[in-house]
Every structure is written in structure tokens, then in C-alpha cells.
Design an enzyme around this catalytic site. Structure first.
Site, PDB file in Angstrom:
ATOM      1  N   TYR A 177      -0.035   7.794  15.181  1.00  0.00           N
ATOM      2  CA  TYR A 177       1.055   8.467  14.485  1.00  0.00           C
ATOM      3  C   TYR A 177       2.147   7.456  14.151  1.00  0.00           C
ATOM      4  CZ  TYR A 177       3.342  12.842  13.139  1.00  0.00           C
ATOM      5  OH  TYR A 177       3.888  13.884  12.420  1.00  0.00           O
ATOM      6  N   HIS A 237      -8.037   1.740   5.826  1.00  0.00           N
ATOM      7  CA  HIS A 237      -8.005   0.299   5.633  1.00  0.00           C
ATOM      8  C   HIS A 237      -9.399  -0.222   5.941  1.00  0.00           C
ATOM      9  CE1 HIS A 237      -6.352  -3.590   5.133  1.00  0.00           C
ATOM     10  NE2 HIS A 237      -5.900  -3.828   6.344  1.00  0.00           N
ATOM     11  N   ALA A 272      -4.883  -3.905  15.189  1.00  0.00           N
ATOM     12  CA  ALA A 272      -5.000  -4.428  16.553  1.00  0.00           C
ATOM     13  C   ALA A 272      -5.239  -3.299  17.550  1.00  0.00           C
ATOM     14  CB  ALA A 272      -3.742  -5.211  16.924  1.00  0.00           C
ATOM     15  N   SER A 310      17.287  -6.492 -24.523  1.00  0.00           N
ATOM     16  CA  SER A 310      17.916  -7.254 -25.602  1.00  0.00           C
ATOM     17  C   SER A 310      16.927  -8.290 -26.143  1.00  0.00           C
ATOM     18  CB  SER A 310      19.166  -7.974 -25.089  1.00  0.00           C
ATOM     19  OG  SER A 310      18.805  -9.036 -24.228  1.00  0.00           O
TER      20      SER A 310
END
Length: 348
Positions: A38, A124, A101, A270
Site C-alpha cells: 500500500y 512493473h 526490493a 511568438s
């Protein structure tokens, strides 16, 4: 699944129109989804799934700050919030959202509850792609799938509450049940994806690690610092240097790029800005490309993964992390930024 053309290249994508939420709920109606961890992704994904009507529980270490955060977010101990092992036991889908990890450390406990037919979900590709380094090797009789939101869990949640979606990649590493595709796409829709694009675990982690170290975080901080330092060295004030380096980019120009693309943003600046930007973007590309090539090579050979594993496994990692972040936070550039943010009209 639809085939969409991106700059002349066809890719497989899934949209919420072709795969509506109702379909996703029907597919997963008998599944129990356990969010393990979490921290970064866990809160956003779990709350979005819960609000979308899925059967979700959270597994987290008791007597921790994240356990308390889960309780504050409405997860009820003994009903929807459990210790990690009990959540894994109850689940049919285990969303493994601990840090890379921490995934290594907790893997033996999780693996023993990966019984036949369950699904192991990642956000992941790290653990599976670098399995020789992580030793995370799932059993052959479970689905191994991935949904990777292209942003933080905080952004995923914020965009969900705004009625928007954060784009995500999806991948199937192992289809043991024959239903991995339906499961992964349903979960992708459930967590609040805008649309889903197909990838592999390896491509996801290679692009993700490169992006985090590159334009998403590492390179952009480096470019900010270089320009700010040059402006300051030539006598510009901190306010002017910060505004010209960061504030104008984040508050004015990037929203235009997000809405309509870089060419549109150039066209609506611009003529002086247009000419200079068109003249200088290629020299910056040419200067940066060798660094990106070196970075990608380090990711592909596993060196970046090993550095992360070694560093993040140290007992004093959090202490060292805070020291590095404090140095950034206390730099003149970001101290100037703190003042500039307070002066924005919405804060007055």
C-alpha cells in the site's frame, strides 16, 4: 482489441468503449483481488477497483504507517484489510504492488499461496524480467500478467475522481488458465486506465527504467539545473531563473503540449520563440542521445536493476534517500520554486 496506427506503426490497444466496465465486472465477478502493498500504486489501484465495484482486499504489514493509511482510506481490518499472508490465501488474483526490493524479500511467503489457477499481477516488469537477480519465478500453473499505469498511483486516483483515465500498458507473461487476457484487460479497465496498449514484461521495464532516469525525472531535473545555473551565473535573479526554467514550462507550455502536441504549442508561441526552438532542439537531441544510449544499455544488461536492488535493500536506504531529497529540496532553485508556488493566484 483494436489495431491503432501510431505514427505509421500499428499497435494493439483496448479502449473503454470496446471493453466497458460492466464487462470487466462480469468477468471478475467470482474473483477476490488482493492488493499486496500500500505504497506507491496500491492505494490508487485498490480504491479505484473498490469504487468500480470489484471484490478487493488489501494485504499489508500490521502496525505500519501504510496499514494506518489503509485504515484511513476505508479498508476495514478483518474484513477488507489483512496481513499479507492471509490476503494472499484469500485471493484468486494477487496484485503484487510492493516495491521491487520488497517483492524480493516477501516472495517466499507469497509464492506458497500461488495455487493452481490463481493470477499473479504486476505493475512493473522488473521482478520477472530480471528473475535471475530477483529469484521471483512463478509456478507454471498460474497466470502471470501486468498492468502498468503510465504515471504515479496518486495521478491514477486523481484522474479517476475527475472522471478521466490514465493510460496503461498490459502484458501476459504466462497464460496457464486460458483466461489471462480477459483477466488482465478487466483489471486494467478496473483500475482506471484510459486505454490499454500491449507490451511485454521486458519492454515495459526497459522503457520504464529509461523513462524514469530520462525525460520523466532524471534528465529533466538535470536540464532544469543546468539552465538555472547558467542564468544565475549571468546575473539573473532566482525568481527570473526559476520562472524561465520551470514555472513557464509546467504551468503554461506543457499543458498546451498535452492538449495538442508540440507543433501546436510552437505554432502558438511568438515567432521569435518559434525560430529559436526550431533551431536549437536538434543540437540538444544530439547532445543528449549518447547519454540515452548509454542509459538504455545499462538497463538492458541489468546493471541498473542490480544497482536498484543493492541500494534499496540497504537498511539505511530511507535515511540516505531523505538526505538526497533534502539536498535537492534545499537547493536555491527549488527554494525559489517554493516561493513562486506560494505566489500563484490560486494560493492567494
Amino acid at each position: 482489441m483494436a489495431v491503432m496506427n501510431f505514427g505509421g506503426v500499428n499497435e494493439n490497444v483496448v479502449t473503454r468503449e470496446e471493453f466497458p466496465l460492466e464487462k470487466a465486472r462480469e468477468i471478475l465477478k467470482n474473483e477476490v483481488i488482493a492488493i499486496i502493498g500500500y505504497g506507491v500504486q496500491g492505494p490508487g489501484q485498490s480504491m479505484n477497483l473498490r469504487d468500480n465495484g470489484f471484490n478487493v482486499i488489501v494485504g499489508q504489514r500490521k502496525d505500519s504507517k501504510t496499514w494506518d493509511k489503509a485504515v484511513a482510506d476505508g479498508w476495514v481490518p478483518g474484513q477488507t484489510l489483512f496481513e499479507i499472508e492471509e490476503a494472499c490465501q484469500r485471493a484468486t488474483i494477487i496484485q503484487y504492488l510492493l516495491s521491487d526490493a520488497a517483492q524480493i524479500a516477501v516472495w517466499p511467503l507469497v509464492k506458497k499461496h500461488l495455487t493452481a489457477g490463481k493470477a499473479l499481477y504486476f505493475s512493473h516488469g522488473f521482478a520477472i524480467t530480471y528473475k535471475e537477480r530477483t529469484n521471483i519465478i512463478p509456478p507454471a500453473d498460474v497466470d502471470v500478467i501486468l498492468v502498468a499505469p503510465k504515471g504515479s498511483g496518486t495521478s491514477l486516483r486523481r484522474m479517476f475522481l475527475q472522471g478521466r483515465g490514465l493510460n496503461s500498458s498490459y502484458a501476459i507473461f504466462q497464460d496457464a488458465t486460458g483466461h489471462a487476457y480477459e483477466r488482465v484487460v478487466s483489471l486494467g479497465i478496473g483500475v482506471g486506465s484510459g486505454y490499454l496498449f500491449e507490451t511485454t514484461f521486458q519492454r515495459e521495464v526497459y522503457s520504464d527504467l529509461t523513462g524514469e532516469r530520462g525525460t520523466l525525472m532524471g534528465a529533466i531535473q538535470g536540464i532544469f539545473a543546468a539552465q538555472y545555473d547558467v542564468l544565475r551565473a549571468h546575473g539573473h535573479t532566482p525568481s527570473e531563473a526559476f520562472n524561465e526554467t520551470i514555472e513557464e514550462l509546467t504551468q503554461s507550455l506543457m499543458p498546451l503540449v498535452a492538449e495538442n502536441g508540440m507543433d501546436w504549442m510552437y505554432a502558438n508561441c511568438s515567432t521569435t520563440a518559434q525560430r529559436g526552438a526550431l533551431d536549437w532542439w536538434k543540437p540538444f537531441r544530439d547532445a543528449a542521445k549518447p547519454v540515452f544510449e548509454k542509459l538504455y544499455a545499462e538497463v538492458a544488461c541489468g546493471n541498473e536493476a542490480q544497482r536498484s536492488i543493492d541500494s534499496n535493500s540497504q537498511t539505511d536506504y530511507r535515511v540516505k534517500l531523505e538526505e538526497e531529497l533534502a539536498a535537492m529540496r534545499n537547493s536555491e532553485m527549488w527554494q525559489a520554486g517554493a516561493v513562486v508556488r506560494k505566489l500563484r493566484p490560486e494560493n492567494n
